[in-house]
Design a protein around this motif. Structure first.
Motif, mmCIF file in Angstrom:
data_model
loop_
_atom_site.group_PDB
_atom_site.id
_atom_site.type_symbol
_atom_site.label_atom_id
_atom_site.label_comp_id
_atom_site.label_asym_id
_atom_site.label_seq_id
_atom_site.Cartn_x
_atom_site.Cartn_y
_atom_site.Cartn_z
ATOM 1 N N ASN A 1 -68.330 -35.051 -57.552
ATOM 2 C CA ASN A 1 -68.299 -34.725 -58.965
ATOM 3 C C ASN A 1 -67.562 -33.214 -59.164
ATOM 4 O O ASN A 1 -67.963 -32.460 -59.898
ATOM 5 C CB ASN A 1 -69.817 -34.298 -59.404
ATOM 6 N N GLY A 2 -66.474 -33.123 -58.227
ATOM 7 C CA GLY A 2 -65.688 -32.007 -58.645
ATOM 8 C C GLY A 2 -65.726 -30.666 -57.421
ATOM 9 O O GLY A 2 -65.113 -29.713 -57.570
ATOM 10 N N GLU A 3 -66.615 -31.085 -56.480
ATOM 11 C CA GLU A 3 -66.756 -29.916 -55.455
ATOM 12 C C GLU A 3 -65.299 -29.641 -54.699
ATOM 13 O O GLU A 3 -65.088 -28.513 -54.413
ATOM 14 C CB GLU A 3 -67.799 -30.430 -54.341
ATOM 15 N N LEU A 4 -64.455 -30.724 -54.730
ATOM 16 C CA LEU A 4 -63.169 -30.390 -53.767
ATOM 17 C C LEU A 4 -62.406 -29.575 -54.870
ATOM 18 O O LEU A 4 -61.578 -28.817 -54.478
ATOM 19 C CB LEU A 4 -62.685 -31.571 -53.481
ATOM 20 N N ALA A 5 -62.240 -29.971 -56.120
ATOM 21 C CA ALA A 5 -61.386 -29.479 -57.097
ATOM 22 C C ALA A 5 -61.890 -27.952 -57.158
ATOM 23 O O ALA A 5 -60.961 -27.003 -57.353
ATOM 24 C CB ALA A 5 -61.424 -29.997 -58.394
ATOM 25 N N LEU A 6 -63.187 -27.717 -57.208
ATOM 26 C CA LEU A 6 -63.720 -26.343 -57.253
ATOM 27 C C LEU A 6 -63.399 -25.547 -56.247
ATOM 28 O O LEU A 6 -62.976 -24.128 -56.075
ATOM 29 C CB LEU A 6 -65.330 -26.341 -57.222
ATOM 30 N N LEU A 7 -63.201 -25.976 -54.850
ATOM 31 C CA LEU A 7 -63.113 -25.122 -53.642
ATOM 32 C C LEU A 7 -61.521 -25.107 -53.148
ATOM 33 O O LEU A 7 -61.154 -24.150 -52.107
ATOM 34 C CB LEU A 7 -63.925 -25.756 -52.548
#
Length: 203
Positions: A59-65
């Protein structure tokens, strides 16, 4: 020797590096302007666990980090992924600017995943540790927080949204939404957000 043992044994090399943005006590920029403007000190809390909660992995954790992981790997600082929900897609990581030679992927589950996360955090040889730990309870989260502080390591723990009602020792708790938005549920030294914060593209 396993890849984890090799990584932990390399801590002498890491100790030789000083004066980086990850020094204890200094917030580490997330790379997302709106989020950094909201967080105390302008970024991720150092030597601490930041908890990411969502209805499901991806749910976006990679884009966030990716911005902070990219910056760390370009500085020669290793990062560790523990129990990711799927095999990392190298092309996407390269496009995000991550140096793949500094990435270590540990495919372990259950108690082994919790042990690996704690050891990597405590060793102090990693720039950041990112772990998907749906089984972690508040007691285990506290152990990870102590380990992150002991090893002066940036930690990100992804847990399912059903854990939101549990007490957590993490200084920062974020709820991830679809379409690359998040809510700040807990922020030590700061405020919770009454609105969603955009952080960029999806994973």
């Amino acid at each position: 020797m396993s890849s984890l043992e090799t990584l932990l044994d390399s801590r002498q090399v890491w100790r030789a590096q000083t004066g980086t943005a990850g020094d204890r006590g200094e917030a580490i920029a997330s790379g997302h302007a709106e989020l950094d403007a909201f967080l105390p000190g302008g970024g991720w809390p150092p030597a601490a666990v930041s908890e990411l909660l969502s209805s499901g992995a991806g749910n976006g954790e990679l884009a966030l980090l990716w911005p902070v992981l990219s910056r760390m790997t370009r500085q020669g600082r290793p990062i560790v992924l523990i129990s990711p929900p799927g095999a990392p897609y190298p092309a996407a990581w390269r496009q995000a600017g991550v140096t793949l030679g500094q990435c270590h992927w540990l495919e372990v589950q259950g108690r082994e995943a919790l042990w690996a996360a704690e050891q990597c955090l405590r060793a102090g040889c990693c720039g950041a540790v990112m772990a998907w730990l749906p089984q972690a309870d508040s007691r285990l989260m506290r152990r990870l927080q102590v380990a992150a502080a002991s090893g002066n390591t940036l930690a990100f723990v992804h847990r399912p949204l059903v854990k939101v009602a549990e007490a957590s020792p993490a200084p920062l708790r974020l709820r991830l939404h679809r379409h690359a938005e998040l809510e700040v549920l807990k922020c030590r030294g700061g405020l919770v957000s009454s609105r969603r914060i955009a952080f960029g593209g999806g994973t």
